[in-house]
Write a protein that holds these residues in place. Structure first.
Motif, mmCIF file in Angstrom:
data_model
loop_
_atom_site.group_PDB
_atom_site.id
_atom_site.type_symbol
_atom_site.label_atom_id
_atom_site.label_comp_id
_atom_site.label_asym_id
_atom_site.label_seq_id
_atom_site.Cartn_x
_atom_site.Cartn_y
_atom_site.Cartn_z
ATOM 1 N N GLY A 348 38.821 37.243 41.062
ATOM 2 C CA GLY A 348 39.586 38.393 41.522
ATOM 3 C C GLY A 348 39.602 39.521 40.513
ATOM 4 N N ALA A 349 39.620 39.155 39.229
ATOM 5 C CA ALA A 349 39.647 40.180 38.186
ATOM 6 C C ALA A 349 38.356 40.985 38.183
ATOM 7 C CB ALA A 349 39.871 39.517 36.820
ATOM 8 N N ASN A 351 36.328 41.318 40.696
ATOM 9 C CA ASN A 351 36.297 42.073 41.953
ATOM 10 C C ASN A 351 37.080 43.370 41.824
ATOM 11 O OD1 ASN A 351 35.705 42.565 44.636
ATOM 12 N ND2 ASN A 351 36.227 40.496 45.281
ATOM 13 N N ASP A 352 38.259 43.300 41.188
ATOM 14 C CA ASP A 352 39.077 44.497 41.027
ATOM 15 C C ASP A 352 38.442 45.480 40.040
ATOM 16 O OD1 ASP A 352 40.891 43.421 42.787
ATOM 17 O OD2 ASP A 352 42.168 42.574 41.209
ATOM 18 N N TRP A 353 37.730 44.943 39.049
ATOM 19 C CA TRP A 353 37.154 45.801 38.004
ATOM 20 C C TRP A 353 35.885 46.511 38.465
ATOM 21 C CZ3 TRP A 353 32.547 45.820 35.210
ATOM 22 C CH2 TRP A 353 32.533 46.627 34.060
ATOM 23 N N GLN A 355 34.196 48.864 40.052
ATOM 24 C CA GLN A 355 34.450 50.132 40.743
ATOM 25 C C GLN A 355 33.358 51.131 40.373
ATOM 26 O OE1 GLN A 355 36.815 50.970 43.048
ATOM 27 N NE2 GLN A 355 37.357 48.792 43.059
ATOM 28 N N GLY A 377 34.971 48.322 48.825
ATOM 29 C CA GLY A 377 36.145 48.523 47.978
ATOM 30 C C GLY A 377 35.987 49.645 46.973
ATOM 31 N N CYS A 378 34.744 50.040 46.700
ATOM 32 C CA CYS A 378 34.501 51.161 45.778
ATOM 33 C C CYS A 378 34.819 52.505 46.418
ATOM 34 C CB CYS A 378 33.050 51.156 45.310
ATOM 35 S SG CYS A 378 32.599 49.744 44.270
#
Length: 561
Positions: A348-349, A351-353, A355, A377-378
């Motif tokens: 998850g980390a 995935n969130d990073w 960008q 998500g970007c």
């Protein structure tokens, strides 16, 4: 199951071999091109058409097949039937035609699809009338959605038998609707219509099928009786105006597109906005979808080297299996391939990073759902999609710039017009994450004691030889190959081929049906793909699936003796 066909491209497939490989397929390879090119010298074509065609149906069918061959379309997939007899007899009699016969039209159409995938040339499908035509629909839809060229020659009843309760008579006009690029309805053969019409129809159909966006073209061919080689009277006036055509081996109408060279200044002018975006990117990402030719692969490599961005290469790009890049070690060292991004995104980390602010996608659709979700998500970001056709590949609706261009043309413009920003931190972090994921996957695979899906996908792809061709089945098979595919070892084999750019490479050709058909027609497509690979193929591997889990079988194949 996993089937590995060990093949040779110089093999000769005979009818007697059919029982060894399939109860439905049979085939005959024609004489070599060097012999058949002298067809004009062997007999006078005018005399042949006037004296050796017993009826007008035979004449028109012979002209259709001859023009196909002159256009370079020589692979004919034939489903037996009475109404299509003129076309079948003409194809089987032509010295340049390669004929494959299958009693099931659905399987036959997927065989044609596979051949066109492997050769990048149209295959011809010949069927009788009625629901035999309808049986082609699944493969036609797949070809339409994935831009594969096909020529569909469907025999039909004459107009007086339609809507009259005649057997095997249905409305075949525009039978495939929007899934064919064009529909041609030939008239019933007659002396009153010039045979030039038949030739120009074929010329136009093949041009449409092979002009971007590629796709299937349908030609409906009604015939009255007699359907066989029965002698009836016909007038030769329909051959008037074909004297020049008969004296050459060229098609009646030659189509060509004028290519305009684009200077550096023109590139800059046309792509000013894109250049500004690319140069301003702080966290750029290059995504490679399905790539089909050596030119596309080489152009993608040059673009990746110039951009100096991390690269996400899908399994169908041909750049995931990079054993053939032995002579490109300096490029390999300078390009960050995120081959394990799918696994990295399980965190998850991460995935969130992840960008990216500018994304360039080259080629067709992606396999990984996680990567597609990450790209979505970007958004909002600048998302540039490049492909040579104008159709939309944007299920998430995030593409902000759609460029209709060949990959080579786009690469030339970008390399001449801009120098991207270099973000060392972004690249270094992704390189480290990818290395960690690679080590973790390798350790887990080494510990496997059974034939699990990840183990087989990893090991099977790792052990493919240079100049192999692999056809990967849909559903979990291609997803596992995309997640665990690995083939980066330095190539030690002597066999090589040349890219059009002049650089030596070893290539593993990768293909799969990723349009609409699910697991539909995989075996037939793979067989056709094996024939269509027009290069020195040392092996063809097919990975397909059988529910509820994988069942694997490795065996020698007798389809290619």
């Amino acid at each position: 199951m996993l089937i590995v066909f060990f093949t040779s491209c110089k093999c000769r497939l005979l009818i007697k071999d059919a029982l060894c490989c399939s109860s439905q397929f049979s085939a005959r390879f024609s004489p070599t091109l060097a012999v058949a090119n002298n067809m004009i010298d062997r007999f006078n074509l005018t005399s042949y058409y006037e004296n050796d065609c017993p009826n007008i149906n035979t004449l028109w069918a012979s002209l259709i097949i001859e023009e196909c061959v002159r256009l370079g379309v020589t692979y004919f997939c034939i489903a037996p039937g009475s109404r299509s007899s003129p076309l079948t007899l003409a194809a089987s009699a032509h010295p340049l035609a390669t004929c494959v016969v299958c009693i099931d039209e659905r399987s036959l159409a997927f065989n044609a699809l596979g051949y066109a995938r492997g050769s990048h040339r149209p295959a011809v499908v010949i069927t009788t009338s009625g629901t035999a035509v309808s049986n082609l629909l699944s493969a036609v839809v797949e070809a339409s959605e994935d831009f594969v060229p096909l020529i569909l020659l469907t025999a039909d009843r004459p107009p007086e038998l339609l809507d009259a309760g005649a057997n095997q008579a249905i409305n075949q006009v525009n039978h495939f609707g929007q899934f064919t690029k064009h529909f041609f309805g030939l008239p019933v053969p007659t002396d009153d219509i010039s045979s030039r019409m038949v030739l120009t129809t074929l010329d136009s159909a093949v041009y449409m099928a092979t002009t971007s966006p590629y796709g299937p073209v349908h030609i409906n061919c009604p015939f009255r009786e007699p359907l066989g080689n029965i002698q009836t009277t016909w007038e030769s006036r329909g051959l008037k105006g074909l004297e020049n055509w008969m004296s050459t081996s060229e098609p009646f109408t030659t189509y060509s597109q004028v290519q305009h060279s684009v200077s550096s200044n023109q590139c800059h002018g046309l792509m000013a906005e894109l250049v500004k975006l690319i140069q301003g990117a702080k966290q750029g990402l290059l995504v490679l979808g399905a790539l089909h030719t050596e030119d596309d692969i080489w152009a993608a490599l040059l673009l990746a080297k110039h951009l100096n961005w991390p690269v996400v290469a899908g399994i169908l790009s041909g750049l995931r299996l990079r054993k053939y890049m032995a002579s490109f070690s300096e490029i390999e060292e300078n390009i960050i391939f995120l081959d394990h991004l799918d696994q990295m995104l399980l965190s998850g980390a991460v995935n969130d990073w992840m960008q990216a602010d500018v994304i360039i996608q080259i080629g067709g659709r992606l396999v990984s759902k996680r990567i597609s979700k990450m790209l979505e998500g970007c958004f909002p970001c600048s998302y540039i999609m490049v492909d040579k056709h104008p159709k939309r590949h944007d299920p998430s609706h995030i593409v902000t710039h759609r460029i209709q261009s060949t990959i080579t043309e786009f690469t030339v413009c970008v390399t001449k017009a801009c120098i991207p920003h270099d973000n060392t931190r972004w690249k270094a972090f992704l390189r480290a994450l990818n290395s960690m994921a690679a080590r973790e996957i390798s350790s887990l695979i080494d510990l496997e004691q059974s034939l699990t899906e990840p183990y087989i996908a990893h090991v099977a792809l790792e052990n493919l030889r240079c100049n192999s061709a692999i056809f990967i089945g849909n559903s979990m098979a291609i997803r596992d190959a995309d997640m665990y595919g690995y083939n980066w070892a330095k190539c030690t084999h002597e066999t090589s081929e040349m890219l059009s750019s002049g650089f030596q490479c070893h290539r593993i050709q990768v293909a799969g049906n990723r349009g609409t058909g699910g697991i539909d027609g995989l075996l037939s497509t793979a067989v056709g793909f094996g024939v269509g690979c027009n290069k020195h193929v040392s092996s063809l591997a097919l990975i397909c699936i059988s529910f509820p889990r994988f069942h694997f079988l490795i065996s020698d194949s007798s389809f290619f003796p």
